[in-house]
Motif scaffolding. Structure first.
Motif, PDB file in Angstrom:
ATOM      1  N   TYR A 190       8.819  16.608  -0.979  1.00 26.49           N
ATOM      2  CA  TYR A 190       8.067  15.919  -2.048  1.00 26.49           C
ATOM      3  C   TYR A 190       7.250  16.899  -2.886  1.00 26.49           C
ATOM      4  CZ  TYR A 190       5.462  12.217  -4.411  1.00 26.49           C
ATOM      5  OH  TYR A 190       4.932  11.377  -5.378  1.00 26.49           O
ATOM      6  N   VAL A 243       1.311  10.985  -1.025  1.00 28.94           N
ATOM      7  CA  VAL A 243       2.593  11.067  -0.314  1.00 28.94           C
ATOM      8  C   VAL A 243       2.674  12.450   0.336  1.00 28.94           C
ATOM      9  CG1 VAL A 243       5.112  10.938  -0.541  1.00 28.94           C
ATOM     10  CG2 VAL A 243       3.650   9.508  -1.990  1.00 28.94           C
ATOM     11  N   GLN A 282       0.827  -1.222   0.000  1.00 30.30           N
ATOM     12  CA  GLN A 282       0.000   0.000   0.000  1.00 30.30           C
ATOM     13  C   GLN A 282       0.860   1.270   0.000  1.00 30.30           C
ATOM     14  OE1 GLN A 282      -3.178  -0.590   3.044  1.00 30.30           O
ATOM     15  NE2 GLN A 282      -4.346  -1.137   1.192  1.00 30.30           N
ATOM     16  N   PHE A 283       1.991   1.220  -0.708  1.00 27.82           N
ATOM     17  CA  PHE A 283       2.831   2.421  -0.859  1.00 27.82           C
ATOM     18  C   PHE A 283       2.082   3.487  -1.663  1.00 27.82           C
ATOM     19  CE2 PHE A 283       6.837  -0.454  -0.827  1.00 27.82           C
ATOM     20  CZ  PHE A 283       6.877  -0.421   0.569  1.00 27.82           C
ATOM     21  N   PHE A 284       1.150   3.041  -2.523  1.00 31.10           N
ATOM     22  CA  PHE A 284       0.499   3.941  -3.473  1.00 31.10           C
ATOM     23  C   PHE A 284      -0.961   4.206  -3.109  1.00 31.10           C
ATOM     24  CE2 PHE A 284       4.105   4.031  -6.245  1.00 31.10           C
ATOM     25  CZ  PHE A 284       4.728   2.814  -6.014  1.00 31.10           C
ATOM     26  N   ILE A 330       6.433  12.355   5.296  1.00 27.24           N
ATOM     27  CA  ILE A 330       7.112  11.054   5.079  1.00 27.24           C
ATOM     28  C   ILE A 330       8.133  11.148   3.953  1.00 27.24           C
ATOM     29  CG2 ILE A 330       5.215   9.636   5.956  1.00 27.24           C
ATOM     30  CD1 ILE A 330       4.543   8.945   3.026  1.00 27.24           C
ATOM     31  N   ALA A 331       8.017  12.196   3.119  1.00 28.30           N
ATOM     32  CA  ALA A 331       8.956  12.319   1.985  1.00 28.30           C
ATOM     33  C   ALA A 331       9.389  13.784   1.896  1.00 28.30           C
ATOM     34  CB  ALA A 331       8.273  11.871   0.702  1.00 28.30           C
ATOM     35  N   ALA A 380       6.911   8.269  -8.412  1.00 25.21           N
ATOM     36  CA  ALA A 380       7.692   7.492  -7.443  1.00 25.21           C
ATOM     37  C   ALA A 380       9.055   7.126  -8.020  1.00 25.21           C
ATOM     38  CB  ALA A 380       6.925   6.233  -7.048  1.00 25.21           C
ATOM     39  N   TYR A 398      11.022  10.625  -7.847  1.00 26.75           N
ATOM     40  CA  TYR A 398      11.361  11.179  -6.517  1.00 26.75           C
ATOM     41  C   TYR A 398      12.313  10.278  -5.755  1.00 26.75           C
ATOM     42  CZ  TYR A 398      11.071  12.575  -1.650  1.00 26.75           C
ATOM     43  OH  TYR A 398      11.411  12.941  -0.371  1.00 26.75           O
ATOM     44  N   ASN A 399      12.103   8.959  -5.833  1.00 26.46           N
ATOM     45  CA  ASN A 399      12.878   8.010  -5.018  1.00 26.46           C
ATOM     46  C   ASN A 399      14.098   7.507  -5.790  1.00 26.46           C
ATOM     47  OD1 ASN A 399      10.885   7.580  -2.668  1.00 26.46           O
ATOM     48  ND2 ASN A 399       9.612   7.334  -4.495  1.00 26.46           N
ATOM     49  N   TYR A 434      10.646   2.055  -2.723  1.00 26.94           N
ATOM     50  CA  TYR A 434       9.545   2.752  -3.411  1.00 26.94           C
ATOM     51  C   TYR A 434       9.781   2.835  -4.915  1.00 26.94           C
ATOM     52  CZ  TYR A 434       8.854   4.001   1.433  1.00 26.94           C
ATOM     53  OH  TYR A 434       8.696   3.945   2.790  1.00 26.94           O
TER      54      TYR A 434
HETATM   55  C1  LIG Z   1       4.973   6.322  -3.372  1.00 27.70           C
HETATM   56  C2  LIG Z   1       6.081   6.956  -2.632  1.00 27.70           C
HETATM   57  O1  LIG Z   1       6.919   7.675  -3.210  1.00 27.70           O
HETATM   58  C3  LIG Z   1       6.162   6.739  -1.223  1.00 27.70           C
HETATM   59  C4  LIG Z   1       5.238   6.049  -0.472  1.00 27.70           C
HETATM   60  C5  LIG Z   1       5.687   6.074   0.850  1.00 27.70           C
HETATM   61  C6  LIG Z   1       5.004   5.462   1.960  1.00 27.70           C
HETATM   62  C7  LIG Z   1       3.717   4.969   1.812  1.00 27.70           C
HETATM   63  C8  LIG Z   1       3.117   4.362   2.908  1.00 27.70           C
HETATM   64  C9  LIG Z   1       3.780   4.261   4.099  1.00 27.70           C
HETATM   65  C10 LIG Z   1       5.068   4.779   4.160  1.00 27.70           C
HETATM   66  N1  LIG Z   1       5.672   5.374   3.114  1.00 27.70           N
HETATM   67  C11 LIG Z   1       6.878   6.791   0.858  1.00 27.70           C
HETATM   68  N2  LIG Z   1       7.685   7.064   1.914  1.00 27.70           N
HETATM   69  C12 LIG Z   1       8.821   7.776   1.648  1.00 27.70           C
HETATM   70  C13 LIG Z   1       9.136   8.210   0.371  1.00 27.70           C
HETATM   71  C14 LIG Z   1       8.279   7.914  -0.676  1.00 27.70           C
HETATM   72  N3  LIG Z   1       7.158   7.191  -0.395  1.00 27.70           N
END
Ligand SMILES: CC(=O)c1cc(-c2ccccn2)c2ncccn12
Length: 121
Positions: free
Chosen positions: A44, A36, A30-32, A40-41, A83, A86-87, A93
């Motif tokens: 972003y 975001v 469930q990252f998507f 957490i990012a 994703a 960014y990552n 991710y």
């Molecule tokens: C989709 C994405 O880029 C993403 C999902 C997450 C995410 C999604 C759910 C729980 C935790 N982290 C995330 N965390 C750090 C950096 C990027 N992300």
């Protein structure tokens, strides 16, 4: 109380709901699932100018914002591309986005929409 009449779903909305469910199954962590956040990012929202996630896609289906299957596919690709951009390449991710995009493109290519147990055309 005022009963909110449930609008009958358009055939396209039913199709997109089915495809969304199949795509969500390919995101087991469930990252998507949700937008975001900068919490957490870091940074972003400055880097990704057009965010997208499955909950937003679902909302757009329910509000009849998709008029063509290609509009839905564009949002799915946008979500994965965000994703991947960014990552960094070796993060969970980025890897999950590349896998999801591959699986999604296989599911959504025309010949797979006209064959198999859920042939829809
Ligand atoms: C989709 C994405 O880029 C993403 C999902 C997450 C995410 C999604 C759910 C729980 C935790 N982290 C995330 N965390 C750090 C950096 C990027 N992300």
């Amino acid at each position: 109380c005022v009963l909110k009449l449930k609008q009958s779903r358009s055939p396209l909305a039913k199709l997109l709901d089915h495809l969304l469910k199949a795509l969500e199954k390919r995101d087991p962590h469930q990252f998507f699932a949700w937008p975001v956040t900068d919490d957490i990012a870091p940074g972003y929202s400055s880097i990704i100018t057009r965010p997208m996630d499955f909950s937003t896609i679902r909302q757009k289906i329910e509000e009849n914002e998709y008029h063509l299957l290609t509009d839905f596919i564009e949002d799915f690709r946008l979500m994965c591309d965000n994703a991947i951009r960014y990552n960094h390449h070796e993060t969970v991710y980025n890897k999950a986005a590349r896998r999801l995009l591959q699986a999604g493109m296989r599911l959504l290519q025309p010949e797979n929409l006209t064959r198999g147990p859920v042939a829809i055309f």
